[in-house]
Design an enzyme around this catalytic site. Structure first.
Site, PDB file in Angstrom:
ATOM      1  CG  HIS A 335      -0.217  -0.005   2.492  1.00  0.00           C
ATOM      2  ND1 HIS A 335       0.294  -1.105   3.213  1.00  0.00           N
ATOM      3  CD2 HIS A 335      -0.380   1.018   3.514  1.00  0.00           C
ATOM      4  CE1 HIS A 335       0.829  -0.822   4.454  1.00  0.00           C
ATOM      5  NE2 HIS A 335       0.274   0.513   4.399  1.00  0.00           N
ATOM      6  CD  GLU A 341       1.490   3.157   7.247  1.00  0.00           C
ATOM      7  OE1 GLU A 341       1.991   1.814   7.442  1.00  0.00           O
ATOM      8  OE2 GLU A 341       0.597   3.073   6.349  1.00  0.00           O
ATOM      9  CG  HIS A 371       4.912   0.736   3.505  1.00  0.00           C
ATOM     10  ND1 HIS A 371       4.323   1.863   3.228  1.00  0.00           N
ATOM     11  CD2 HIS A 371       4.079   0.498   4.524  1.00  0.00           C
ATOM     12  CE1 HIS A 371       3.325   2.028   4.099  1.00  0.00           C
ATOM     13  NE2 HIS A 371       3.117   1.268   4.561  1.00  0.00           N
TER      14      HIS A 371
HETATM   15 FE   LIG Z   1       1.860   0.511   6.138  1.00  0.00          FE
END
Ligand SMILES: [Fe+2]
Length: 443
Positions: A335, A341, A371
């Protein structure tokens, strides 16, 4: 042991007296002309006075001397603590850090404050909107000095070594796999018991709260009853050599001296308190049919922005649980995300990266940076026999997810010397399985 009991509940009105001074809390009013035991009354406000009742936070502290009795604050070294987001050029790459080094006590004594290192962040403490992620690595207890963060709330995630946190509200022992939150302005001191490491999420302008549960209903995820608040504990201690108050203010550190311990609160009441939570108590909700729910189902605490549904930062965990989804690639999907994140690992092996992502290390996948699972994880799980199985047994990974586009500090990119320059290679061997002649029957 006095001071090591806790009260349970999240955000409720609590009242606590050190058992050595029964009746220390004034009855029927907050601020009598003369307080019981000759104490001073001091209010700590954690919200604007006029916030709606549901978000209004304050506590009344009844203490031997008020906080105001101190010498002037003067600047001190900030070490690797910073709020300068322009130290280095922006870097949109996937970043991963090997476990951050903990100083050896035989070489250098480092306490919680001097062991703070800012990894990344965004926003501004002055305008009360932002997020900072720090690591703490230390080996020595704080002696006659305490810390207060005037800028924001600190969510502390111990990874190695328990920490004994003495606060104005009482004491909390916090072990790895537990977290605690020290809210804006609360004074605390940290005792450690060896080489100690953990993660800190600092937010400006909002307090952590439990996420709304929507269709989940009244129960689930982190339940309010499992949050624990310390009970009142005081020491009436004169420190002739000087007690140091370290104040993080507008991104810089300042210190001042006083001649008494700040942990002199005999009784307190209110709904603005430090608290701790054991991650084992998290009631995970997960898919029981097919595909994935988004990781927001694992949100323990959220610090909301003013935009509905958008967090300054969420604290999300990936706890041990059952994986049962039918005809589904079960690890996290590939995604790109409009949020940042930052992930850390308290213990174990994270399912999407069996190698390389280690306890005490971290990763940062910035806004819209792609990632997902590494090659081994993809290949293994594309052919795995699907049956109910335990996921993340013995593991606790977590994520600080933020709507802010975070900048990495010079320490994070360079001087910590823990950046894994080969991180991108874990995806390099992903190969095309595309077959233009594929038919449904050929699967
Ligand atoms: Fe992620």
């Amino acid at each position: 042991m006095a001071g090591l009991k806790y009260m349970s509940g999240f955000g409720n009105e609590f009242a606590s007296e050190d058992p050595r001074c029964p009746g220390a809390l004034p009855e029927g009013q907050n601020n009598p002309q003369v307080c019981p035991y000759g104490l001073y009354a001091e209010q700590v406000s954690g919200s604007a006075f006029t916030c709606p009742r549901s978000t209004n936070k304050r506590s009344w502290l009844y203490r031997i001397l008020p906080s105001v009795r101190h010498k002037p604050f003067t600047p001190m070294s900030c070490g690797d603590l910073t709020e300068n987001w322009n130290e280095v050029e922006p870097d949109p790459n996937q970043l991963r850090w090997k476990p951050f080094n903990i100083p050896k006590s035989s070489e250098k004594k480092v306490d919680f404050i001097s062991g703070l290192h800012t990894v990344c962040g965004a926003g501004d403490s002055k305008s009360r909107n932002g997020i900072v992620i720090h690591m703490y690595t230390c080996n020595t207890s704080m002696t006659d000095r305490c810390f207060q963060d005037a800028d924001g709330d600190l969510l502390i995630v111990p990874q190695q070594g328990e920490i004994l946190i003495t606060t104005e509200f009482g004491k909390m022992m916090v072990e790895p796999n537990e977290i605690c939150v020290i809210q804006q302005g609360m004074r605390f001191s940290v005792d450690v018991f060896g080489e100690t490491r953990g993660y800190i999420l600092e937010v400006f302008g909002a307090h952590f709260e439990l996420p709304d549960l929507g269709p989940i209903g009244a129960n689930g995820l982190a339940n309010p009853r499992d949050f624990q608040t310390p009970v009142a504990w005081y020491e009436d201690r004169t420190v002739a050599t000087g007690y140091t108050i370290v104040n993080k203010y507008q991104g810089k550190l300042f210190s001042c001296q006083q001649d008494f311990s700040p942990f002199n609160v005999v009784a307190w009441h209110g709904n603005y308190t430090p608290f701790k939570y054991n991650l084992e108590n998290f009631m995970a909700i997960n898919c029981v049919a097919f595909d994935h729910a988004d990781p927001s189902i694992f949100t323990v605490l959220t610090a909301k922005s003013t935009r509905p549904g958008v967090a300054i930062a969420d604290f999300v965990i990936f706890p041990p649980r059952w994986g049962v989804a039918d005809h589904t690639f079960r690890p996290p999907y590939y995604h790109r995300n409009c949020m940042s994140e930052f992930m850390g690992l308290i213990k174990g092996h994270y399912e999407a990266k069996e190698e390389g992502f280690q306890p005490g290390g971290a990763s940062l996948h910035s806004i819209m940076t792609p990632h997902g699972p590494d090659v081994d994880c993809f290949e293994k799980n594309s052919t795995a026999l699907l049956k109910p199985e335990r996921v993340s047994e013995g593991t606790m990974a977590f994520m600080f997810e933020s709507s802010f586009s975070m900048a990495v500090t010079k320490w994070g990119l360079d001087t910590c010397h823990r950046l894994d320059k080969n991180y991108y290679k874990c995806w390099e061997a992903l190969k095309s399985h595309f077959n233009p002649n594929w038919k449904p029957s050929s699967k």
